[in-house]
Design a protein around this motif. Structure first.
Motif, short mmCIF file in Angstrom:
data_model
loop_
_atom_site.label_atom_id
_atom_site.label_comp_id
_atom_site.label_asym_id
_atom_site.label_seq_id
_atom_site.Cartn_x
_atom_site.Cartn_y
_atom_site.Cartn_z
N LEU A 72 0.83 -1.20 0.00
CA LEU A 72 0.00 0.00 0.00
C LEU A 72 0.87 1.26 0.00
CD1 LEU A 72 -3.04 0.90 0.23
CD2 LEU A 72 -2.60 1.16 2.69
N ARG A 73 0.62 2.16 -0.94
CA ARG A 73 1.40 3.39 -1.06
C ARG A 73 0.84 4.46 -0.12
NH1 ARG A 73 5.71 1.13 -3.38
NH2 ARG A 73 5.19 0.14 -5.37
N TRP B 215 0.10 7.50 -0.72
CA TRP B 215 -0.99 8.28 -1.33
C TRP B 215 -2.28 7.48 -1.47
CZ3 TRP B 215 -2.79 6.23 -5.91
CH2 TRP B 215 -1.94 5.36 -6.59
N GLN B 216 -2.21 6.15 -1.23
CA GLN B 216 -3.42 5.32 -1.30
C GLN B 216 -4.12 5.19 0.04
OE1 GLN B 216 -1.41 1.84 -2.87
NE2 GLN B 216 -2.36 2.11 -4.89
N ARG B 217 -3.45 5.63 1.10
CA ARG B 217 -4.00 5.45 2.44
C ARG B 217 -5.34 6.15 2.63
NH1 ARG B 217 -0.82 3.52 6.60
NH2 ARG B 217 1.18 2.69 5.92
N GLN C 153 -7.71 6.26 0.71
CA GLN C 153 -8.80 5.47 0.13
C GLN C 153 -9.27 4.35 1.08
OE1 GLN C 153 -8.23 4.36 -4.12
NE2 GLN C 153 -6.25 5.40 -3.95
N ARG D 278 -9.13 -3.72 -4.88
CA ARG D 278 -7.75 -3.85 -5.37
C ARG D 278 -6.73 -3.53 -4.29
NH1 ARG D 278 -5.96 1.34 -6.46
NH2 ARG D 278 -7.64 2.89 -6.60
N LEU D 279 -7.13 -2.85 -3.21
CA LEU D 279 -6.21 -2.51 -2.14
C LEU D 279 -6.41 -3.38 -0.89
CD1 LEU D 279 -6.18 1.42 -2.35
CD2 LEU D 279 -4.61 -0.23 -3.40
N ASP E 93 -12.21 -1.29 -8.25
CA ASP E 93 -12.43 -0.06 -7.49
C ASP E 93 -13.65 -0.13 -6.58
OD1 ASP E 93 -10.19 1.33 -8.40
OD2 ASP E 93 -11.24 2.05 -10.19
N ARG F 136 -15.68 -0.55 -3.44
CA ARG F 136 -15.29 -0.48 -2.03
C ARG F 136 -16.12 -1.45 -1.19
NH1 ARG F 136 -16.32 5.40 -0.28
NH2 ARG F 136 -18.15 4.98 -1.57
#
Length: 234
Positions: free
Chosen positions: A53-54, A56-58, A60, A78-79, A222, A224
């Protein structure tokens, strides 16, 4: 006249909700859960975020916590490390099954609780609840499980609520726990359909897992997901 059999209601502790695209994460309060989905509960860290996990993705992720693996209440498919969750659950189930097998060694297969509960609900006057509980607990295998739990208290011990799942065999139990790890006890789709087992009987649980996993496979990357611990009523 023989009364018609009554099916006991299932135990729904954790629900997975497929969130509509237009609903912001900031709106996921207890009040909004009732308003949008008709459920009463709180967000629960059921899922794991992917290891890569990047930063900048946190934003989300929903309810992201620190740690490895990093647990969360939800986020885009996807995350979410759904495969890792299933693998870990299967390993844990294998260990619990071995403990269970040792605890009940030498005992005969037992009748699971839903059978007694069905008999009670079908004719509560002739078969009171206390009698149903006593008959269930009188079985040697159930006593062996209860004695093991009393002698070795703590999380992760085999519980009598999963008796029927254990009796299905080690691989079946591992598959059951792996599937349950990612879809919980019930699933609410984006179009408002509720997938849930008819009762706590293994056959009904398996049917739910089949339906929920099939739906999970159709979701876009995508989409959720959100995990909610439902409030129980006394």
């Amino acid at each position: 006249m023989v009364p018609a059999a009554v099916t006991p209601a299932p135990t729904i502790a954790t629900m997975v909700i497929c969130l509509p695209d237009e609903l912001p994460a900031e709106a996921l309060t207890a009040h909004q859960l009732r308003t949008h989905f008709g459920v009463t509960g709180t967000l629960t860290p059921l899922f794991w975020a992917v290891p890569q996990l990047r930063l900048w993705q946190r934003h989300q992720m929903i309810g992201l916590r620190k740690g490895r693996p990093a647990s969360c209440a939800g986020g885009p498919v996807r995350l979410l490390d759904l495969q890792g969750m299933r693998h870990a659950a299967a390993i844990g189930a294998a260990i619990r099954y071995q403990i269970w097998q040792q605890a009940v060694h030498g005992t005969r297969p037992a009748t699971p609780w839903p059978t007694f509960e069905t008999r009670h609900l079908t004719d509560p006057q002739k078969y009171p609840y206390d009698t149903a509980v006593a008959d269930f607990h009188a079985q040697p295998r159930v006593n062996a499980m209860r004695l093991h739990a009393a002698a070795t208290p703590g999380p992760g011990q085999p519980g009598v609520g999963e008796l029927e799942m254990y009796q299905a065999g080690q691989m079946a139990y591992q598959h059951y726990r792996a599937a349950s790890a990612v879809v919980g006890d019930a699933l609410l789709t984006t179009d408002g359909r509720k997938l849930a087992p008819t009762s706590d009987a293994l056959a009904h649980r398996v049917t739910y897992l089949e339906q929920a996993l099939r739906h999970l496979d159709t979701l876009e990357p995508d989409q959720r997901l959100l995990a909610v611990a439902l409030e129980t009523t006394a």
